[in-house]
Scaffold this motif. Structure first.
Motif, PDB file in Angstrom:
ATOM      1  N   HIS A   1       0.808  -1.223   0.000  1.00  0.00           N
ATOM      2  CA  HIS A   1       0.000   0.000   0.000  1.00  0.00           C
ATOM      3  C   HIS A   1       0.843   1.275   0.000  1.00  0.00           C
ATOM      4  O   HIS A   1       0.310   2.364   0.200  1.00  0.00           O
ATOM      5  CB  HIS A   1      -0.937  -0.001   1.204  1.00  0.00           C
ATOM      6  N   ARG A   2       2.134   1.138  -0.255  1.00  0.00           N
ATOM      7  CA  ARG A   2       2.994   2.319  -0.295  1.00  0.00           C
ATOM      8  C   ARG A   2       2.687   3.177  -1.522  1.00  0.00           C
ATOM      9  O   ARG A   2       2.372   2.668  -2.582  1.00  0.00           O
ATOM     10  CB  ARG A   2       4.464   1.901  -0.338  1.00  0.00           C
ATOM     11  N   GLU A   3       2.829   4.492  -1.359  1.00  0.00           N
ATOM     12  CA  GLU A   3       2.569   5.399  -2.475  1.00  0.00           C
ATOM     13  C   GLU A   3       3.804   5.646  -3.324  1.00  0.00           C
ATOM     14  O   GLU A   3       3.713   6.245  -4.404  1.00  0.00           O
ATOM     15  CB  GLU A   3       2.028   6.723  -1.947  1.00  0.00           C
ATOM     16  N   VAL A   4       4.963   5.232  -2.847  1.00  0.00           N
ATOM     17  CA  VAL A   4       6.196   5.335  -3.632  1.00  0.00           C
ATOM     18  C   VAL A   4       6.869   3.973  -3.647  1.00  0.00           C
ATOM     19  O   VAL A   4       6.583   3.108  -2.809  1.00  0.00           O
ATOM     20  CB  VAL A   4       7.173   6.393  -3.052  1.00  0.00           C
ATOM     21  N   GLU A   5       7.763   3.775  -4.620  1.00  0.00           N
ATOM     22  CA  GLU A   5       8.459   2.498  -4.713  1.00  0.00           C
ATOM     23  C   GLU A   5       9.478   2.356  -3.589  1.00  0.00           C
ATOM     24  O   GLU A   5      10.174   3.298  -3.220  1.00  0.00           O
ATOM     25  CB  GLU A   5       9.153   2.363  -6.074  1.00  0.00           C
ATOM     26  N   GLN A   6       9.541   1.157  -3.079  1.00  0.00           N
ATOM     27  CA  GLN A   6      10.490   0.816  -2.021  1.00  0.00           C
ATOM     28  C   GLN A   6      11.196  -0.471  -2.433  1.00  0.00           C
ATOM     29  O   GLN A   6      10.557  -1.397  -2.937  1.00  0.00           O
ATOM     30  CB  GLN A   6       9.746   0.606  -0.701  1.00  0.00           C
ATOM     31  N   PHE A   7      12.502  -0.512  -2.248  1.00  0.00           N
ATOM     32  CA  PHE A   7      13.287  -1.687  -2.620  1.00  0.00           C
ATOM     33  C   PHE A   7      13.910  -2.293  -1.370  1.00  0.00           C
ATOM     34  O   PHE A   7      14.610  -1.605  -0.629  1.00  0.00           O
ATOM     35  CB  PHE A   7      14.384  -1.293  -3.615  1.00  0.00           C
ATOM     36  N   ARG A   8      13.616  -3.577  -1.139  1.00  0.00           N
ATOM     37  CA  ARG A   8      14.140  -4.271   0.028  1.00  0.00           C
ATOM     38  C   ARG A   8      14.952  -5.480  -0.421  1.00  0.00           C
ATOM     39  O   ARG A   8      14.718  -6.043  -1.498  1.00  0.00           O
ATOM     40  CB  ARG A   8      13.008  -4.779   0.935  1.00  0.00           C
ATOM     41  N   VAL A   9      15.888  -5.870   0.430  1.00  0.00           N
ATOM     42  CA  VAL A   9      16.659  -7.080   0.184  1.00  0.00           C
ATOM     43  C   VAL A   9      16.546  -7.984   1.404  1.00  0.00           C
ATOM     44  O   VAL A   9      16.746  -7.530   2.545  1.00  0.00           O
ATOM     45  CB  VAL A   9      18.142  -6.774  -0.095  1.00  0.00           C
TER      46      VAL A   9
END
Length: 254
Positions: free
Chosen positions: A149-157
């Motif tokens: 539901h985030r409004e911006v992209e998020q990158f996780r590892v």
């Protein structure tokens, strides 16, 4: 001198929080019965039928009861759902955007952040320090809770040890509504620091469509090549949409 009336003898408590700027209460400080009865009925329905018995705005009301104890919070709950779209997007909305909604102040923001943090911590507890490949559904549930539901992209590892146990889950970058900067060198450098043997990449698409872009595919290839050079396995790259996800491995991109 005429003695003060009961109204003046028992003034409403003063709160500095903007959430409490326009209280609705009787002279003795009690809630009007229509508000108190509504809250009682709503809580009873939740206890009897769980979250499935309530639409998004009523579940949100239950949270707002704590933040705004002396007002009818249904209008605010509906405004929040109308503004952000659904319950999950309200919880994960940026603070600045939440405060643009009439009726939202410090107490509301705090309650929403507490519930969001509790949901993420519960979901994370089901995957951290556990074999990820045999707990795949729990992993997907966690990724959706944290990112869908985030409004911006998020990158996780997600960093795994030799037994594919999740040893670290870290946000590497945050970007815009359709782009997030990722540096393969930083990803593999961190893998060496935590002594990881394998990786799972995860990022979200705020549009809701998990279809990978050409940039997503190219970035994944660069990270795979950098990991291969150091003997680190890239198990998968998951793109999280609103209601579903895409696995690079299952879709043939890896």
């Amino acid at each position: 001198m005429k003695p003060p009336s009961a109204f003046h003898e028992m003034p409403l408590p003063l709160f500095g929080d903007p959430d409490e700027a326009a209280p609705v209460a009787l002279p003795d400080g009690r809630l009007p019965s229509y508000i108190g009865d509504h809250r009682k009925r709503l809580r009873a329905r939740f206890m009897e039928g769980g979250a499935a018995a309530l639409p998004d705005y009523e579940l949100l009301e239950l949270i707002l009861f704590r933040a705004i104890p002396r007002q009818d919070v249904k209008p605010l709950a509906r405004r929040l759902i109308d503004t952000f779209g659904d319950f999950g997007r309200v919880l994960s909305a940026p603070e600045a955007r939440l405060r643009e909604v009439t009726g939202v102040g410090d107490a509301v923001v705090q309650e929403l952040r507490i519930v969001e943090a509790a949901a993420q911590r519960l979901a994370r507890s089901k995957v951290i320090h556990r074999p990820v490949l045999s707990s795949w559904k729990a992993l997907l549930d966690y990724c959706h809770t944290a990112m869908a539901h985030r409004e911006v992209e998020q990158f996780r590892v997600l960093y795994l040890d030799r037994k594919n146990i999740l040893i670290a889950d870290e946000e590497q970058a945050r970007g815009t509504v359709d782009h997030v900067p990722v540096y393969p060198r930083e990803v593999v450098k961190r893998a060496l620091e935590v002594n990881a043997s394998a990786l799972i990449l995860v990022h979200n698409h705020p549009s809701g469509d998990p279809t990978p872009s050409e940039a997503d595919i190219a970035m994944t290839d660069r990270i795979r090549m950098a990991a291969d050079a150091l003997g680190i396995v890239l198990h998968d790259h998951l793109i999280i949409g609103k209601d579903t996800e895409l696995s690079f491995r299952s879709s043939g991109y890896l």
